[in-house]
Design an enzyme around this catalytic site. Structure first.
Site, PDB file in Angstrom:
ATOM      1  CE  LYS A   1     -46.996  -2.851   1.220  1.00  0.00           C
ATOM      2  NZ  LYS A   1     -47.614  -1.515   1.298  1.00  0.00           N
TER       3      LYS A   1
ATOM      4  CB  SER B   1     -12.148  -6.420  10.160  1.00  0.00           C
ATOM      5  OG  SER B   1     -13.249  -6.026   9.396  1.00  0.00           O
TER       6      SER B   1
ATOM      7  CG  MET C   1     -49.380 -12.404  13.599  1.00  0.00           C
ATOM      8  SD  MET C   1     -49.290 -12.352  11.789  1.00  0.00           S
ATOM      9  CE  MET C   1     -49.435 -10.611  11.488  1.00  0.00           C
TER      10      MET C   1
ATOM     11  CG  ASN D   1      -1.871   1.162   1.245  1.00  0.00           C
ATOM     12  OD1 ASN D   1      -1.485   2.291   1.521  1.00  0.00           O
ATOM     13  ND2 ASN D   1      -3.109   0.898   0.927  1.00  0.00           N
TER      14      ASN D   1
ATOM     15  CB  CYS E   1     -49.665  -3.352   6.849  1.00  0.00           C
ATOM     16  SG  CYS E   1     -49.128  -1.719   7.390  1.00  0.00           S
TER      17      CYS E   1
ATOM     18  CE  LYS F   1      -8.623   4.498   4.052  1.00  0.00           C
ATOM     19  NZ  LYS F   1      -9.004   5.117   2.824  1.00  0.00           N
TER      20      LYS F   1
ATOM     21  N   GLY G   1     -16.342  -2.709   4.778  1.00  0.00           N
ATOM     22  CA  GLY G   1     -17.446  -3.285   5.542  1.00  0.00           C
ATOM     23  C   GLY G   1     -17.950  -4.613   5.016  1.00  0.00           C
TER      24      GLY G   1
ATOM     25  CG  ASP H   1      -1.336   6.907  -1.517  1.00  0.00           C
ATOM     26  OD1 ASP H   1      -1.347   7.665  -0.525  1.00  0.00           O
ATOM     27  OD2 ASP H   1      -1.815   5.762  -1.504  1.00  0.00           O
TER      28      ASP H   1
HETATM   29  N1  3NM Z   1      -9.802   1.018   2.148  1.00  0.00           N
HETATM   30  P1  3NM Z   1     -12.959  -3.882   6.411  1.00  0.00           P
HETATM   31  S1  3NM Z   1     -12.087   0.846   3.179  1.00  0.00           S
HETATM   32  C1  3NM Z   1      -8.356  -0.327   3.625  1.00  0.00           C
HETATM   33  O1  3NM Z   1     -12.652   2.648   0.884  1.00  0.00           O
HETATM   34  C2  3NM Z   1      -9.648   0.221   3.245  1.00  0.00           C
HETATM   35  O2  3NM Z   1     -10.660   2.632   0.078  1.00  0.00           O
HETATM   36  C3  3NM Z   1     -11.032   1.430   2.007  1.00  0.00           C
HETATM   37  O3  3NM Z   1     -11.887  -2.774   6.057  1.00  0.00           O
HETATM   38  C4  3NM Z   1     -11.493   2.310   0.918  1.00  0.00           C
HETATM   39  O4  3NM Z   1     -12.871  -4.937   5.363  1.00  0.00           O
HETATM   40  C5  3NM Z   1     -10.842   0.013   3.934  1.00  0.00           C
HETATM   41  O5  3NM Z   1     -12.508  -4.368   7.749  1.00  0.00           O
HETATM   42  C6  3NM Z   1     -11.040  -0.811   5.139  1.00  0.00           C
HETATM   43  O6  3NM Z   1     -14.271  -3.200   6.478  1.00  0.00           O
HETATM   44  C7  3NM Z   1     -11.899  -2.019   4.888  1.00  0.00           C
HETATM   45 MG    MG Z   2      -2.751   5.438   0.691  1.00  0.00          MG
END
Ligand code: 3NM
Ligand code: MG
Length: 518
Positions: free
Chosen positions: A363, A202, A287, A74, A442, A142, A175, A94
């Site tokens: 709906k 993660s 229900m 990275n 509903c 992040k 995420g 970067d």
């Molecule tokens: N870059 P996790 S989000 C390293 O949006 C990184 O560019 C991101 O972590 C981007 O899989 C992110 O735990 C972290 O959610 C993703």
């Molecule tokens: Mg970077």
């Protein structure tokens, strides 16, 4: 392009902060994940000395080479050069892509983070080997991400680069975990261009068993999501209103014969009425608002209704559990975003429900559907809809939303609009008494769930069948001699739901002649 394409199916981004890695060894976790099938590794360290980073990279490259998987660094082109790994991943802040390319040469793999169309096109034109598209969902990993773009944002980027003729590979990030991977992958993919894989931090780095975690994630990337049902065989495709209309009797008959379970997580106001409508329509209602029960209930061949009419924080957690259970085994879910635009709590609830699972049918009335789409002007008064869009705008909205969610959208009103993102069916049935009785919207959701349970392979036809059953029953009820107003209408309506079902089972389809569908 002389160099071989990278397999991006499961892309691991490392993170050695204690909150994620815990007290495990980075090298051990990476090696385990490679055993599980990770196809690319990116070393991402945001702090630390250059010397230490080079040492880490050297040790990692020994591991990744054993598994024949590329190692990317990275941001740090210098580190990549020092260790001679396969390439780098660069963010928007970067080094410029062209400079990195000059330094690393044509054979290096260079990936670029993009979060919008402009960045994506620039990276493709500049010769990026792949794009990391994100941030899909907010993630504690992040927290300084610039933009949360959701699956809709990812899909928009894919469509745009495909239209511009780029074949650059792509992954998405942010995420992603085992419970949402397949839905994200499915909803993000554009017709013309799918994602090549997913990137996670993660979901693997924080896992207690990274080998098993990687194995499972890879299997999810490579298999069809359970909630995607093969369509009807060719030749049976209902490509217009007439084709769909022809299938309505069979759908009703199947409900009648199989009595599918309709699991309702619904609001306090309509529980009793919804259960009665389900019974009259031929389903077996339960229900059950306690999410844990869904693990058992989802296996009974029925469907789930999530109706957020009296949403609470605890209720939301119950919805997520149930949604997960039904999604996991591919049983259908109807979402009724009651009063979606009425309060900020409800607007947030809609977003989080959409982010927590796949909803086969959504709906709602005009205001609700506009809110689900993300139209912030759709402020609602109470839970009633106020009309602002004309017919063509409504068609456009339901179609766009269905295409975005890859599901079926039903927008109710005097005229109903039902779309699967390609076809949009317009239904003119119903009666004004439906607007004078609480919970009719509903209970339509419940009726749709019954049809969906027996006809998962064509959600559009299932929704249309249920709407016609429901609205024609209302029309027939309203003309019964004893019906004087909304009070006497309710029992007559239940009777007609029942009568239509029995008539259809016997082959009497006279009721269906009232259908006004185009
Ligand atoms: N870059 P996790 S989000 C390293 O949006 C990184 O560019 C991101 O972590 C981007 O899989 C992110 O735990 C972290 O959610 C993703
Ligand atoms: Mg970077």
């Amino acid at each position: 392009m002389g160099k071989p394409a990278v397999d991006l199916s499961l892309y691991l981004v490392t993170d050695s902060t204690p909150a994620i890695l815990g007290n495990k060894s980075l090298y051990h976790v990476v090696e385990e994940s490679l055993k599980g099938g990770v196809t690319v590794v990116q070393l991402r360290e945001k702090t630390g000395d250059t010397g230490a980073l080079i040492e880490t990279a050297k040790r990692l490259i020994e591991i990744t080479r054993k598994y024949n998987v590329p190692l990317l660094i990275n941001d740090r082109i210098d580190v990549a050069l020092a260790v001679g790994c396969e390439g780098v991943h660069i963010g928007q802040d970067d080094m410029e892509l062209s400079t990195a390319r000059q330094l690393l040469g044509p054979n290096a793999i260079i990936g670029v983070t993009v979060s919008n169309v402009t960045e994506a096109l620039k990276a493709c034109e500049g010769g990026a080997d792949y794009l990391g598209i994100g941030t899909v969902y907010a993630t504690p990993t992040k927290t300084n991400t610039k933009e949360i773009i959701g699956t809709a944002g990812v899909r928009h980027i894919l469509e745009t680069i495909a239209d511009a003729g780029h074949t650059t590979q792509t992954v998405c990030i942010g995420g992603i975990n085992e419970s949402n991977l397949q839905r994200i992958f499915y909803q993000s993919g554009a017709e013309k261009k799918k994602l090549d894989g997913v990137a996670v931090v993660s979901a693997i780095m924080a896992a207690s068993d990274p080998d098993a975690a990687a194995r499972h994630l890879l299997q999810l990337v490579r298999s069809q999501p359970p909630f995607v049902h093969e369509g009807l065989p060719k030749g049976l495709q209902a490509d217009d209103a007439d084709g769909i209309l022809q299938r309505v009797p069979a759908i009703l008959r199947k409900i009648h014969e199989t009595t599918p379970l309709s699991h309702n997580m619904t609001n306090l106001v309509v529980q009793n009425f919804a259960a009665n409508v389900a019974l009259a329509a031929g389903a077996s209602p339960i229900m059950a608002n306690y999410g844990e029960e869904a693990r058992d209930l989802c296996k009974l061949g029925g469907s789930l209704v999530i109706n957020m009419g009296t949403v609470t924080p605890e209720g939301l957690l119950n919805y997520y559990k149930a949604l997960k259970a039904y999604n996991q085994i591919g049983r259908p879910v109807v979402f009724d975003p009651v009063g979606a635009g009425a309060t900020s709590v409800r607007r947030e609830a809609v977003k989080s429900i959409l982010a927590n699972g796949y909803l086969d049918v959504i709906k709602g009335n005009e205001g609700e559907i506009r809110t689900v789409f993300g139209d912030h002007d759709a402020q609602q008064r109470g839970v009633d809809s106020t009309s602002a869009l004309d017919g063509p705008q409504k068609v456009k909205l339901v179609k766009a939303l269905a295409a975005r969610e890859k599901n079926v959208i039903v927008m109710t009103g005097k005229t109903d609009f039902v779309s699967d993102g390609v076809k949009t069916i317009i239904i003119e049935n119903g009666h004004s008494y439906l607007g004078l009785v609480t919970g009719t919207g509903c209970t339509l959701g419940t009726t749709i769930s019954a049809a969906l349970a027996v006809h998962t392979e064509d959600k559009l036809a299932a929704a249309v069948a249920a709407i016609l059953h429901f609205e024609i029953a209302a029309e027939l009820a309203a003309i019964q001699p004893e019906v004087k107003g909304p009070g006497t209408f309710v029992p007559a309506f239940l009777d007609q739901l029942y009568a239509i079902r029995l008539a259809t089972a016997k082959g009497d389809l006279s009721w269906l002649k009232r259908a006004r569908v185009s």
